[in-house]
Design an enzyme around this catalytic site. Structure first.
Site, PDB file in Angstrom:
ATOM      1  CE  LYS A 150      -4.478   1.235   2.062  1.00 23.77           C
ATOM      2  NZ  LYS A 150      -5.187   1.410   0.800  1.00 23.77           N
ATOM      3  CD  GLU A 182      -6.202  -3.874  -6.297  1.00 22.48           C
ATOM      4  OE1 GLU A 182      -6.684  -3.999  -5.159  1.00 22.48           O
ATOM      5  OE2 GLU A 182      -5.055  -3.417  -6.484  1.00 22.48           O
ATOM      6  CG  LEU A 206      -4.176  -3.275  -0.718  1.00 22.53           C
ATOM      7  CD1 LEU A 206      -2.725  -2.806  -0.686  1.00 22.53           C
ATOM      8  CD2 LEU A 206      -5.089  -2.169  -0.232  1.00 22.53           C
TER       9      LEU A 206
HETATM   10  N1  PDD Z   1      -8.191   2.013  -0.601  1.00 20.27           N
HETATM   11  N2  PDD Z   1      -7.368  -2.043  -3.528  1.00 20.27           N
HETATM   12  C1  PDD Z   1      -6.828  -0.813  -3.577  1.00 20.27           C
HETATM   13  C2  PDD Z   1      -5.977  -0.454  -4.736  1.00 20.27           C
HETATM   14  C3  PDD Z   1      -7.089   0.111  -2.544  1.00 20.27           C
HETATM   15  O1  PDD Z   1      -6.549   1.332  -2.578  1.00 20.27           O
HETATM   16  C4  PDD Z   1      -7.952  -0.267  -1.470  1.00 20.27           C
HETATM   17  C5  PDD Z   1      -8.251   0.655  -0.331  1.00 20.27           C
HETATM   18  C6  PDD Z   1      -8.481  -1.561  -1.476  1.00 20.27           C
HETATM   19  C7  PDD Z   1      -9.373  -2.051  -0.344  1.00 20.27           C
HETATM   20  O2  PDD Z   1      -8.634  -2.290   0.836  1.00 20.27           O
HETATM   21  P1  PDD Z   1      -9.312  -2.158   2.284  1.00 20.27           P
HETATM   22  O3  PDD Z   1     -10.482  -3.037   2.266  1.00 20.27           O
HETATM   23  O4  PDD Z   1      -8.249  -2.630   3.213  1.00 20.27           O
HETATM   24  O5  PDD Z   1      -9.691  -0.712   2.478  1.00 20.27           O
HETATM   25  C8  PDD Z   1      -8.165  -2.430  -2.511  1.00 20.27           C
HETATM   26  C9  PDD Z   1      -8.265   2.958   0.489  1.00 20.27           C
HETATM   27  C10 PDD Z   1      -9.586   2.966   1.164  1.00 20.27           C
HETATM   28  C11 PDD Z   1      -7.807   4.313   0.018  1.00 20.27           C
HETATM   29  O6  PDD Z   1      -6.792   4.344  -0.672  1.00 20.27           O
HETATM   30  O7  PDD Z   1      -8.439   5.333   0.347  1.00 20.27           O
END
Ligand code: PDD
Length: 285
Positions: A150, A182, A206
């Site tokens: 991330k 995704e 992710l």
């Molecule tokens: N985004 N895939 C990507 C590329 C993401 O940036 C995110 C989350 C997810 C989902 O992950 P999670 O369920 O752990 O939030 C999948 C966050 C919310 C953001 O960048 O604001």
């Protein structure tokens, strides 16, 4: 929109946003050299914080940075910041960069990381988005091969998300070499014949904390879940498609590339799992 009085955390201090600043030579600014997390907070209780901190550790190790805090320290800082906000449901954003140094691609030596954290109101989906679903567009996933980290280097994701925004859609669903990965800031789950099918957590997606929670809450109400690569054609012919993320929870996709998808309304499996999600997430006592 930006409240300069909002209390944020920067390098050990709680300060008003308007007074929080980072030197221009911060490697986050120069290279996007850092990692981040977004943790949802319901009624001032963080949701799955240990899992978010484990993913942070994975991201830090992946970019060869030391974790500046123990999990207990992270938890204390987050708790303190959450307590300082006037709203109960929050999205805690935090990032760690490789710090401030003369511009040189190689890692600097002896430089302290920059740690920034803010807690904004949690932008949960509207009732209409839950009941009607949301639109997506599709695109080729042209990001790098470490999407499991991330990182704050998000220009690839930003450009892909803008394709959705330009089309009046909520997200851009991505395919790499004929398989679903995704979306630009969410995971994608597929329903085929009553079974939820999810792409494996490899280096092309992710490992979403909400993806895991959705799988768990689906199984809790007897919905089977299998993990395997999902061919693009199968995804686009599925009975249902869902998005998951910390700020979206789980949402049905009801339009793809401008055409109604799966009857243009959230499906029965979505409704069951969304209700399970609502029952399981933390609530005000
Ligand atoms: N985004 N895939 C990507 C590329 C993401 O940036 C995110 C989350 C997810 C989902 O992950 P999670 O369920 O752990 O939030 C999948 C966050 C919310 C953001 O960048 O604001």
């Amino acid at each position: 929109m930006i409240d300069p009085a909002q209390i944020v955390y920067l390098n050990g201090r709680f300060v008003p946003l308007g007074e929080a600043s980072v030197p221009v030579l911060d490697r986050g600014f120069i290279y996007g050299d850092g990692v981040y997390e977004v943790v949802p907070v319901y009624a001032r209780q963080s949701f799955r914080l240990p899992q978010h901190l484990a993913r942070l550790a994975h991201s830090l190790a992946g970019v060869r940075m030391d974790n500046p805090h123990t999990d207990a320290q992270w938890e204390a800082i987050i708790g303190d910041l959450v307590a300082r906000q006037p709203y109960a449901d929050q999205a805690v954003y935090f990032q760690v960069t490789r710090g401030v140094a003369r511009r040189d691609h190689s890692f600097p030596k002896g430089v302290a990381p920059t740690v920034f954290m803010m807690a904004n109101p949690l932008p949960l989906p509207t009732r209409e988005q839950v009941e009607r679903g949301v639109a997506v567009v599709t695109a080729a996933d042209n990001r790098w091969h470490r999407c499991d980290l991330k990182t704050i280097s998000l220009v690839g994701n930003v450009l892909l998300r803008q394709l959705a925004t330009d089309a009046g859609a909520a997200e851009t669903m991505l395919f790499r070499e004929g398989f679903l990965t995704e979306a630009s800031a969410s995971n994608v789950l597929v329903v085929s014949g009553g079974t939820v099918v999810v792409p494996p957590k490899d280096q092309h997606i992710l490992p979403g904390i909400t993806y895991d929670a959705t799988i768990e809450f689906a199984r809790a109400v007897g919905v089977p879940v299998v993990t395997r690569p999902v061919p693009q054609a199968e995804a686009l012919a599925a009975d249902e498609l869902w998005l998951s993320s910390s700020t979206k929870e789980v949402l049905a996709i009801t339009s793809v590339d401008g055409k109604p998808f799966a009857g243009g309304a959230p499906g029965p499996v979505f409704r069951k799992v969304w209700e399970s999600f609502q029952r399981h997430k933390p609530r005000a006592r």
